[in-house]
Every structure is written in C-alpha cells, then in structure tokens.
Design an enzyme around this catalytic site. Sequence first.
Site, short mmCIF file in Angstrom:
data_model
loop_
_atom_site.label_atom_id
_atom_site.label_comp_id
_atom_site.label_asym_id
_atom_site.label_seq_id
_atom_site.Cartn_x
_atom_site.Cartn_y
_atom_site.Cartn_z
N ARG A 1 0.84 -1.20 0.00
CA ARG A 1 0.00 0.00 0.00
C ARG A 1 0.88 1.25 0.00
O ARG A 1 0.55 2.24 -0.67
CB ARG A 1 -0.94 0.00 1.21
CG ARG A 1 -2.02 -1.07 1.15
CD ARG A 1 -2.99 -0.96 2.30
NE ARG A 1 -3.82 0.23 2.22
CZ ARG A 1 -4.61 0.66 3.21
NH1 ARG A 1 -4.64 0.01 4.37
NH2 ARG A 1 -5.35 1.75 3.05
N CYS B 1 -1.15 5.79 9.21
CA CYS B 1 -1.51 4.49 8.63
C CYS B 1 -2.64 4.73 7.65
O CYS B 1 -2.63 5.71 6.91
CB CYS B 1 -1.90 3.51 9.73
SG CYS B 1 -3.27 4.08 10.77
#
Length: 283
Positions: free
Chosen positions: A180, A238
């Site tokens: 990611r 995050c």
Amino acid sequence: MKAIITATELAHGLTGAHPPLLLDVRWQLGVAKAAGAPAFDGRAEYAAGHLPGAVFVDLDAELASAPGERGRHPLPGLAEFGAAMRRAGVSSARPVVVYDGGQGWAAARAWWLLRWTGHPDVRVLDGGLPAWEGPLSTDVPAPAEGDFEPVPGAAGLLDADAAAALARSGVLLDARAAERYRGDVEPIDRVGGHIPGAVSAPTTENVTADGRFLPAGELRARFEKLGVSEGAEVGVYCGSGVSGAHEVLALAVAGIPAALYVGSWSEWSADPSRPVATGPEPQ
C-alpha cells in the site's frame, strides 16, 4: 509508565488491592468477504466470552467519530469520548488495561486516545485475548460511573500539514503494508501511495507471530534502521489512525516518543490537491 502488560502480570494485578479496569476493544478492519459470510461483530465476540469484569468498548462508535473528510476514523468529540469512558467505569485514579482479539490495533487505539487525553496509567495486554490463560466470562458487568475528564495534549497529535512538515524535518513512519505504501494496491482509499518523505515501516513487523511485541531492544534497533535517531522528532500514520496507534505503541515500548496523524492516508488521499508519492522510496 509501561505501555504494555503481560498476561501473567495482569493476572497478578487482578488479585491485588487495586485491580485495573479492563476494556475489551475487539474490532476488525472491514474487508471484502465471500457472499453470505458474516461481518465481524466485536460485541458478539465479547458476549461469547471475555476477561472477567471487562467492559466492551466499540471502536467505531466510541473511539472515533463518523467517517468523512477528516478520514475513516477521525477523533471522537471530547465530550462524547469522555462520556463513553465514564460509562465504562474509567477513572483517572484507577489503572486501565485494554485488550482486543490479538492483533493489537484496536487496543492500541484505545490506549493512544486515553493517553492523549491525559489518563496517567493505561496499558495494552500484550498478545491480546489469546495470551490470556485464565477463565473467561459471559457476565456483563455494570461498572460504577467513572470520573475521567479528557484533557487533550498529553501525547503528540499531527494534522495533515504537520505530518507533511515532519516528513521533511524528522521521521514520518507509514505503518501500512508495504504494497500500500508503494501504491501497488489500494483496497480502501481513493488512491495508493504515500505521503512524500514518509518511510515504510509496517507495524506488523513490530510483533512476533503470536502478536506479542518484540523486545524493546529489538524494536529500538528496527526503528534506528528506519532513520530514527536520538532526539529525532517522530510521527506515524496508517490508513485511518488505528494501526498507526499500534506503531506509536511499539515506539513507546522502545522508549521513543512519537506523534500520531489520526486522519492518516484516508484523510490525506481524499484531497486531490495533496501530493502522492509511489514506489519503495520515501520521495
């Protein structure tokens, strides 16, 4: 004050004169499931068995406000958070231990919020519920109203602009999976990639296979390899401020203070005007 507690230490503390309040924060990131597969229900998991005396706390409803332009898990309102904690029995003079199903992310979110709002003694059960070897209970406690009044500022908090600046002046760690960070995949948010200047530091690499944190010395060595030096300003983000709290917790175990960008990638990537970097390097 230690940030984590072992199951053995907790069992001993629960038999002492001043046992901690237990908060069960079982939660799981929503992901696509096969047709007909049931969604994860933390409250149902709690009802099926929890640590004796533990009170259930709903991450989505009590540890975050509604998703929107500030991200998928923005900060809860202080009044609402304080009321939820008092309903759960949280008082400033009583230690709190939070746990989840073993991943540690949800428990870390509760730990960070209580810490950020000034609770002086809150720890995470290392390894979560699977580490507990004692009996479980299905009794639902009715705790006495607590007296905790949240006062923000006891721990570091970043907004988008501060996170961008920290990526240049200090060390901004991206706690998501490496794919990611690189932008190879993005299963949830508008676009893949990372904040320019941020360093890939998956929080899953801070724990052993059973979900327990690595020893403090090993964690310090890991963060040093990622560029965290003595006196450096450190921040973490995050996807939505949940797994990032787990990395802040790992840094605390290592003796390294760090701030959390709660909006994280879900807020950052929602604004097309913000820059996005891709690939394995920070730039």
